[in-house]
Design a protein around this motif. Structure first.
Motif, PDB file in Angstrom:
ATOM      1  N   UNK A  37       0.861  -1.179   0.000  1.00  0.00           N
ATOM      2  CA  UNK A  37       0.000   0.000   0.000  1.00  0.00           C
ATOM      3  C   UNK A  37       0.898   1.229   0.000  1.00  0.00           C
ATOM      4  N   UNK A  38       0.621   2.170  -0.894  1.00  0.00           N
ATOM      5  CA  UNK A  38       1.415   3.386  -0.955  1.00  0.00           C
ATOM      6  C   UNK A  38       0.511   4.599  -0.781  1.00  0.00           C
ATOM      7  N   UNK A  39       0.697   5.292   0.302  1.00  0.00           N
ATOM      8  CA  UNK A  39      -0.027   6.529   0.545  1.00  0.00           C
ATOM      9  C   UNK A  39       0.712   7.689  -0.111  1.00  0.00           C
ATOM     10  N   UNK A  40      -0.005   8.754  -0.356  1.00  0.00           N
ATOM     11  CA  UNK A  40       0.535   9.883  -1.095  1.00  0.00           C
ATOM     12  C   UNK A  40       1.813  10.416  -0.440  1.00  0.00           C
ATOM     13  N   UNK A  41       2.877  10.498  -1.227  1.00  0.00           N
ATOM     14  CA  UNK A  41       4.134  11.053  -0.747  1.00  0.00           C
ATOM     15  C   UNK A  41       4.968  10.121   0.107  1.00  0.00           C
ATOM     16  N   UNK A  42       4.577   8.858   0.181  1.00  0.00           N
ATOM     17  CA  UNK A  42       5.310   7.903   1.000  1.00  0.00           C
ATOM     18  C   UNK A  42       5.786   6.709   0.190  1.00  0.00           C
ATOM     19  N   UNK A  43       6.655   5.913   0.785  1.00  0.00           N
ATOM     20  CA  UNK A  43       7.100   4.693   0.139  1.00  0.00           C
ATOM     21  C   UNK A  43       6.092   3.567   0.327  1.00  0.00           C
ATOM     22  N   UNK A  44       6.128   2.548  -0.507  1.00  0.00           N
ATOM     23  CA  UNK A  44       5.208   1.410  -0.364  1.00  0.00           C
ATOM     24  C   UNK A  44       5.443   0.673   0.951  1.00  0.00           C
ATOM     25  N   UNK A  45       4.340   0.217   1.544  1.00  0.00           N
ATOM     26  CA  UNK A  45       4.406  -0.536   2.791  1.00  0.00           C
ATOM     27  C   UNK A  45       3.710  -1.875   2.600  1.00  0.00           C
ATOM     28  N   UNK A  46       4.346  -2.952   3.041  1.00  0.00           N
ATOM     29  CA  UNK A  46       3.741  -4.278   2.920  1.00  0.00           C
ATOM     30  C   UNK A  46       2.485  -4.360   3.784  1.00  0.00           C
ATOM     31  N   UNK A  47       1.385  -4.860   3.211  1.00  0.00           N
ATOM     32  CA  UNK A  47       0.165  -5.034   3.997  1.00  0.00           C
ATOM     33  C   UNK A  47      -0.185  -6.508   4.187  1.00  0.00           C
ATOM     34  N   UNK A  48       0.151  -7.355   3.244  1.00  0.00           N
ATOM     35  CA  UNK A  48      -0.115  -8.782   3.359  1.00  0.00           C
ATOM     36  C   UNK A  48       0.676  -9.495   2.277  1.00  0.00           C
ATOM     37  N   UNK A  49       1.011 -10.735   2.524  1.00  0.00           N
ATOM     38  CA  UNK A  49       1.689 -11.530   1.500  1.00  0.00           C
ATOM     39  C   UNK A  49       1.217 -12.969   1.585  1.00  0.00           C
ATOM     40  N   UNK A  50       1.467 -13.728   0.530  1.00  0.00           N
ATOM     41  CA  UNK A  50       1.053 -15.126   0.497  1.00  0.00           C
ATOM     42  C   UNK A  50       2.108 -15.934  -0.237  1.00  0.00           C
ATOM     43  N   UNK A  51       2.297 -17.148   0.202  1.00  0.00           N
ATOM     44  CA  UNK A  51       3.240 -18.048  -0.457  1.00  0.00           C
ATOM     45  C   UNK A  51       2.465 -19.117  -1.192  1.00  0.00           C
ATOM     46  N   UNK A  52       3.137 -19.770  -2.128  1.00  0.00           N
ATOM     47  CA  UNK A  52       2.428 -20.641  -3.062  1.00  0.00           C
ATOM     48  C   UNK A  52       1.886 -21.913  -2.421  1.00  0.00           C
ATOM     49  N   UNK A  53       2.283 -22.205  -1.195  1.00  0.00           N
ATOM     50  CA  UNK A  53       1.754 -23.400  -0.530  1.00  0.00           C
ATOM     51  C   UNK A  53       0.464 -23.118   0.239  1.00  0.00           C
ATOM     52  N   UNK A  54      -0.058 -21.894   0.091  1.00  0.00           N
ATOM     53  CA  UNK A  54      -1.274 -21.478   0.786  1.00  0.00           C
ATOM     54  C   UNK A  54      -2.246 -20.897  -0.228  1.00  0.00           C
ATOM     55  N   UNK A  55      -3.549 -21.168  -0.087  1.00  0.00           N
ATOM     56  CA  UNK A  55      -4.525 -20.665  -1.034  1.00  0.00           C
ATOM     57  C   UNK A  55      -5.173 -19.351  -0.630  1.00  0.00           C
ATOM     58  N   UNK A  56      -5.183 -19.079   0.690  1.00  0.00           N
ATOM     59  CA  UNK A  56      -5.828 -17.869   1.168  1.00  0.00           C
ATOM     60  C   UNK A  56      -5.183 -17.456   2.481  1.00  0.00           C
ATOM     61  N   UNK A  57      -5.153 -16.146   2.702  1.00  0.00           N
ATOM     62  CA  UNK A  57      -4.616 -15.618   3.957  1.00  0.00           C
ATOM     63  C   UNK A  57      -5.405 -14.380   4.340  1.00  0.00           C
ATOM     64  N   UNK A  58      -5.752 -14.265   5.628  1.00  0.00           N
ATOM     65  CA  UNK A  58      -6.536 -13.120   6.094  1.00  0.00           C
ATOM     66  C   UNK A  58      -5.825 -12.376   7.203  1.00  0.00           C
ATOM     67  N   UNK A  59      -6.057 -11.067   7.241  1.00  0.00           N
ATOM     68  CA  UNK A  59      -5.556 -10.238   8.337  1.00  0.00           C
ATOM     69  C   UNK A  59      -6.587  -9.141   8.559  1.00  0.00           C
ATOM     70  N   UNK A  60      -7.482  -9.386   9.495  1.00  0.00           N
ATOM     71  CA  UNK A  60      -8.563  -8.458   9.817  1.00  0.00           C
ATOM     72  C   UNK A  60      -9.409  -8.193   8.570  1.00  0.00           C
ATOM     73  N   UNK A  61      -9.436  -6.977   8.030  1.00  0.00           N
ATOM     74  CA  UNK A  61     -10.301  -6.669   6.886  1.00  0.00           C
ATOM     75  C   UNK A  61      -9.651  -6.975   5.545  1.00  0.00           C
ATOM     76  N   UNK A  62      -8.437  -7.461   5.568  1.00  0.00           N
ATOM     77  CA  UNK A  62      -7.701  -7.704   4.329  1.00  0.00           C
ATOM     78  C   UNK A  62      -7.497  -9.198   4.137  1.00  0.00           C
TER      79      UNK A  62
END
Lengths: 114, 112
Positions: A37-62
């Motif tokens: 996620x990149x907010x205006x004037x800032x660098x990108x920040x990781x919000x979630x990631x997934x690896x190929x051995x998993x089909x779905x991943x949740x973190x609250x609303x994401x």
């Protein structure tokens, strides 16, 4: 080499609605898929990631889903809030040499209207 | 823990001038990266350094050089700036292969 396509380029939703951003990748050997996620004037920040051995991943609303057969993965944001407004980038781990660098999609500008 | 820091935050150059963008990380990461971000183009890799003492070209290396000064610092040099190099430059670091990349706040460069 790896190629990552991201859609849509812009997305506008009403506060409280859900937002979905989709990405496809070309290298079937890719095994790591982060979302930034990149907010205006800032660098990108990781919000979630997934690896190929998993089909779905949740973190609250994401949540992120991965379909290895179809080579696509998606970001789902539920109950959107104005502070979710930003540019979102998907990425896939590439095979440049042996370093496994990331290849990024071109980004989706999400606007959440109050 | 400052994470990834970049200097300067903003720079204006004239065509043909040279400058060095500085990047430092305090997370003891092995790999460091330089990207440029242009409207509608996403993030494109310029150069990367998998470990201290090594550097490799990315997708768009032409017109740039890099130096991995030590484990903490990775600089990007423009020897003769061109208007096509007007962009936002981001430095990132990563602990190992395939792990999370942490980005700095960016340097906004305008070449006239």
């Amino acid at each position: 080499g790896e190629n990552v396509e991201q859609h849509p380029s812009t997305l506008s939703v009403q506060e409280g609605d859900s937002a979905v951003i989709k990405c496809t990748y070309s290298d079937s050997a890719s095994n790591y898929f982060p979302w930034y996620k990149q907010e205006l004037g800032k660098g990108p920040q990781l919000i979630i990631d997934i690896r190929s051995n998993v089909g779905e991943k949740k973190d609250q609303r994401i949540a992120v889903t991965l379909n290895k057969t179809a080579k696509h993965f998606s970001l789902h944001i539920t109950e959107t809030q104005p502070e979710d407004s930003a540019v979102y980038f998907c990425a896939a781990k590439a095979r440049i040499g042996s370093q496994g660098n990331l290849i990024f999609g071109k980004g989706t500008k999400l606007s959440v209207k109050p | 823990n400052a994470g990834v820091t970049q200097t300067p935050k903003f720079q204006v150059l004239k065509t043909g001038q040279s400058m060095t963008l500085q990047c430092a990380q305090d997370m003891n990461h092995n790999s460091m990266y330089w990207y440029r971000q242009d409207p509608g183009m996403g993030l494109r890799l310029i150069y990367y350094s998998a470990s201290e003492g090594t550097t490799d070209k990315g997708e768009v290396p032409n017109g740039y050089n890099v130096s991995r000064l030590n484990k903490r610092e990775f600089s990007l040099r423009l020897e003769s700036a061109a208007p096509s190099q007007t962009s936002v430059y981001f430095c990132a670091s990563m602990v190992g292969v395939g792990e999370t990349q942490y980005f700095g706040p960016g340097t906004r460069l305008l070449v006239l």
